[in-house]
Design a protein around this motif. Sequence first.
Motif, PDB file in Angstrom:
ATOM      1  N   ARG A  45      29.788  20.798 -39.028  1.00  0.00           N
ATOM      2  CA  ARG A  45      30.861  19.884 -39.426  1.00  0.00           C
ATOM      3  C   ARG A  45      31.286  20.145 -40.872  1.00  0.00           C
ATOM      4  O   ARG A  45      32.478  20.135 -41.199  1.00  0.00           O
ATOM      5  N   ASP A  78      36.445  24.997 -44.142  1.00  0.00           N
ATOM      6  CA  ASP A  78      37.407  25.938 -43.556  1.00  0.00           C
ATOM      7  C   ASP A  78      38.823  25.376 -43.618  1.00  0.00           C
ATOM      8  O   ASP A  78      39.783  26.093 -43.926  1.00  0.00           O
ATOM      9  N   GLU A  79      38.937  24.086 -43.281  1.00  0.00           N
ATOM     10  CA  GLU A  79      40.248  23.438 -43.298  1.00  0.00           C
ATOM     11  C   GLU A  79      40.848  23.442 -44.700  1.00  0.00           C
ATOM     12  O   GLU A  79      42.028  23.772 -44.901  1.00  0.00           O
ATOM     13  N   ASP A 132      31.029  22.942 -42.538  1.00  0.00           N
ATOM     14  CA  ASP A 132      31.773  24.204 -42.537  1.00  0.00           C
ATOM     15  C   ASP A 132      33.215  23.996 -42.096  1.00  0.00           C
ATOM     16  O   ASP A 132      34.151  24.573 -42.666  1.00  0.00           O
ATOM     17  N   ALA A 133      33.392  23.155 -41.069  1.00  0.00           N
ATOM     18  CA  ALA A 133      34.737  22.913 -40.543  1.00  0.00           C
ATOM     19  C   ALA A 133      35.627  22.278 -41.603  1.00  0.00           C
ATOM     20  O   ALA A 133      36.820  22.615 -41.719  1.00  0.00           O
ATOM     21  N   TRP A 134      35.073  21.326 -42.384  1.00  0.00           N
ATOM     22  CA  TRP A 134      35.846  20.700 -43.467  1.00  0.00           C
ATOM     23  C   TRP A 134      36.254  21.745 -44.500  1.00  0.00           C
ATOM     24  O   TRP A 134      37.417  21.810 -44.914  1.00  0.00           O
ATOM     25  N   PRO A 147      39.266  17.652 -40.704  1.00  0.00           N
ATOM     26  CA  PRO A 147      39.621  18.539 -39.593  1.00  0.00           C
ATOM     27  C   PRO A 147      39.574  17.763 -38.283  1.00  0.00           C
ATOM     28  O   PRO A 147      38.505  17.473 -37.762  1.00  0.00           O
TER      29      PRO A 147
END
Length: 506
Positions: free
Chosen positions: A341, A347-348, A343-345, A245
Amino acid sequence: MSNSSLAPLPSSDRTDVTARLREALLGASFSADGLLDLLGAPAYAALARSETVPALRATRGDSPLEALVRLFLLQQPVPRARVADVLPVEDCLESGWLAQTGGDELAATVDVRPYGGPGGEDWFIVSDLGCAVGGAGGIGSHDEGVVLGVGGASTTLAGITVRKPVGSALDLGTGSGIQALHAAQHATRVTATDLNPRALHITALTLALSGAPAADLREGSLFGPIADDETYDLIVSNPPFVISPGARLTYRDGGMGGDDLCRTLVQEAGDRLNDGGYAQFLANWQHVEGEDWQDRLRSWVPRGCDAWIVQREVQDVTQYAELWLRDAGDHRSDPMEYQARYDAWLDEFEARKVKSVGFGWISLRKSAAAEPSVVVEEWPHSVEQPLGDTVRAHFDRVDYLRAHDDAALLAGHFILAGEVVQEQVGLPGAEDPEHVVLRQHRGMRRATKVDTVGAGFAGVCDGTLSAGRILDAIAQLVGEDPVLLRDRTPSQIRLLVEQGFIEPAR
């Protein structure tokens, strides 16, 4: 050409100093073989894992080589008097290879790592301090613009690259210049590009310190610095292929959505290749819900190119995210920041319906064939590097099979490839095996099941008799109609040729 947030780099213009430094390093046996002799195998292997304690213990003496290892590999300050015994200190200070530290000690400004070339050459790979080895060990840096040294991906790409004399080679995203260094040994002209100007500076240092010819260095992304009418005989790239992300770290994050960077790189390579030229890449690709990953990769192959794509590894999205979070050292940051971080991966990946990520090799060859050959396969098993000759042989076999129909195959003469063995599998004491396996002990180390006719055929291929004559003899031995045997066997011969178990006799 440097990034102001990072330490200044040695001058790339003082080639006289670089030549004297190279001479001094080699004079002290600061080479791959010299390191192995000094450190011993365990400490030498530990360095590749970014573990320095064994090497520190092995360099507590006062020899010139121990001083160089501490200085350039372990980033330890060394008393000036010890350095002066082996290096041209004043020149190295003036040109920026060394810096004065507290007291009367000197420190290296860059990592310099001995690297043995394929022909026994003594090369040196320059990189930023603390970044000699990339990977999951956390050696990566949060500094934007940092330049890594030799890692597993670098050596893998160098090993699979087709090595033959060529007029021109292009290294896209050169980093510390490893692929350009290899290409300089068999290409008349080498062009190297990188989005990061610091990487181009370090590539110039790597080439000069290794005694290799200078390359044409160009700043920019992908094919951006290449003119529309420029074409090459060889294109190689170990691109920033990590699917992440955002584009936080230039050396690994592509900055495009998903696997678009790798797709774009592959698709645009076709127009940049000369006839018969090769383009070879490492890449990541998404495994998307409801989509065949092999079809996804087939869609990347540019028109007018044969392709061989090998998936070496697949990781689910959690494994993948953890690998690259550790690569950047995020696992050592604040736990809440690490979780955000992570979570962001995820989510992407969830937004793109990505279930896992594949890693592997993509090899293209420019071809004028009406029907290009595109082979996409999964091969997670051990192989024997280097594989450049194996890649070249794959495309040679594609040409042969494309030019020979079944009748021509039966008229052809073949020889059994080197280091192929036969294994018979069955229950203990059984009179006949359940099946026969042919296994390669070099290259891709493939194994394939064959029937007794296929095994017998391969075993007598010495180039003397045509395939048809061999099948006639086998038919007589087993009491089968030779016409029927000739009709049903070409597909098996074709498979044995395709996978490299037998080769056309030259």
